[in-house]
Write a protein that holds these residues in place. Sequence first.
Motif, PDB file in Angstrom:
ATOM      1  N   LYS A   1      25.425  57.141 -48.090  1.00  0.00           N
ATOM      2  CA  LYS A   1      24.141  57.107 -47.378  1.00  0.00           C
ATOM      3  C   LYS A   1      23.632  55.677 -47.223  1.00  0.00           C
ATOM      4  CE  LYS A   1      22.678  61.763 -48.727  1.00  0.00           C
ATOM      5  NZ  LYS A   1      21.674  62.577 -49.462  1.00  0.00           N
ATOM      6  N   GLU A   2      23.853  54.856 -48.247  1.00  0.00           N
ATOM      7  CA  GLU A   2      23.425  53.451 -48.149  1.00  0.00           C
ATOM      8  C   GLU A   2      24.167  52.736 -47.028  1.00  0.00           C
ATOM      9  OE1 GLU A   2      23.458  49.301 -48.359  1.00  0.00           O
ATOM     10  OE2 GLU A   2      25.237  50.468 -48.929  1.00  0.00           O
TER      11      GLU A   2
ATOM     12  N   GLU B   1      22.567  53.733 -43.762  1.00  0.00           N
ATOM     13  CA  GLU B   1      21.297  53.013 -43.584  1.00  0.00           C
ATOM     14  C   GLU B   1      21.549  51.566 -43.180  1.00  0.00           C
ATOM     15  OE1 GLU B   1      19.378  53.519 -47.307  1.00  0.00           O
ATOM     16  OE2 GLU B   1      18.966  55.662 -47.012  1.00  0.00           O
TER      17      GLU B   1
ATOM     18  N   ARG C   1      22.556  51.449 -39.543  1.00  0.00           N
ATOM     19  CA  ARG C   1      21.406  51.657 -38.652  1.00  0.00           C
ATOM     20  C   ARG C   1      20.497  50.438 -38.626  1.00  0.00           C
ATOM     21  NH1 ARG C   1      20.437  58.051 -40.222  1.00  0.00           N
ATOM     22  NH2 ARG C   1      21.639  58.896 -38.471  1.00  0.00           N
ATOM     23  N   ARG C   2      20.334  49.761 -39.781  1.00  0.00           N
ATOM     24  CA  ARG C   2      19.556  48.519 -39.784  1.00  0.00           C
ATOM     25  C   ARG C   2      20.210  47.471 -38.889  1.00  0.00           C
ATOM     26  NH1 ARG C   2      18.662  49.625 -45.306  1.00  0.00           N
ATOM     27  NH2 ARG C   2      20.482  48.414 -45.930  1.00  0.00           N
TER      28      ARG C   2
END
Length: 493
Positions: A376-377, A380, A383-384
Amino acid sequence: MVTPSEGPALCARDAGNMAAAVSCVARCARRSAWTALLERSRPRFLCTAAGGSGLLSALHRRGVLKEVFPESAAHFELPQLLQSGPQCVYCGFDPTADSLHVGNLLAIVGLLHFRQAGHDVIALIGGATARIGDPSGRSAEREPLSAEALERNVRGVRRSLQQVFGHHELLAGAGAPRLGAVTVLDNAAWYRGWDAVDFLSSVGRHFRMGTMLSRHGVQSRLRSPHGMSLTEFCYQLFQGYDFYHLQQQHGCRIQLGGSDQLGNLMSGHDLAHKMTGQEVYGLTVPLVTSTTGDKLGKSAGNAVWLNRDRTSPFELYQYFVRQPDANVDRQVYLRLFTFLPEPEVDHLMEQHSLDPGKRLAQRRLAAEVTKLVHGKEGLESARRCTSVLYHDSLQALEQMSDAELQELFREAPFLELLLEPGTTVLEACRQARAVPDGGRGFALVTEGAVRINHSRVTNPEQVLIPGQHILSNGLTLLRVGKRNYYILKWLNL
């Protein structure tokens, strides 16, 4: 097309003598014998199991499984074996690079489906077989690996496997059904005790030259300009022995591999069956290809790696976001690479077809694969990076770490600088060597060619302001022109 029966007459007519006809009869007879042998041993598609409700049927509908060997296993034996209790399934990965890649991912996903159904899985790293080199799908022999390179590659492949298995376990959640056990092994462990004479005496006697020569991979290499070395030809023996060893030591009766590994799977089946009398099974996953039909892998020069130091989460995410509709529709990547239920996949594809420009299917695919590979990290982070690069998001930029910025702008210089009081925009650009000295650098700023943290700056004498030119994470993203990025890390804030 010329049939074997027509071949002799045509050859005789062209050659104009009886000797040519006799020679051609022999050639056609040999060709017919090879064809018959190949057809008798060729596994069939799992179409007969497609209408069922078991694991094999479900995986076949998703497109994850392609063929089964022996043929009868698709009907009764293998489904019954899988329903009788937890089984052991293995798949091999030769460490020919220090990371696995997207081309290997479907085989890993196949193992994970079996694990999710409660079966134990083994990921076998070919620390020994990589020294020989698998000839499957290759037109020339692999370059030999040094001991140091092989050791590095084994570590990297182990890391690829462990991270995907670990993320899959976390994504499955506490409420999921019991997951099967995962074991990662290296076949170098059981070849260290063999010498060549003992191995050939014990294992080699169970192989037949005719069968080995009939394998498609061997035939294509023998017809190629490079031919095939004895080392490569013997790869089948080692791959076959791996199956037998895992059967004896771990009770493993099912092997999974890419469809280009079919000959190796058949060799393993034959050896294990001959030496034990117990039936074992081979399953293949389809090869995932690019839009041009090339296999995804490092040999084709288009590898997208699974280890973060080779391909960042952002790069992996964008690879799947950019997949053309033809791939998403034709190979239905959502079924192949994710664990989404089939009704949800069907719904997503329906929504996607209403407005393909939104790339709904690609974005969901990219999210699911990135979560599986990088957690999940990692998603993220991807997406960042997407927000920073394509949406000029200052908030996302401020949340990024040094490592993320360096992943995003791999070619950009990363400089650590001391912030002197009164440092101006022009001085910062010159310290980064982003603009030339003299009047030309001054002009680049005044002409609007410089951006700091996505905002255009036109005053060369503007003093850097924390919170505007220097973000709370101590970073400044400097861009000169359209593509020249520089990452500045201020050390004394």
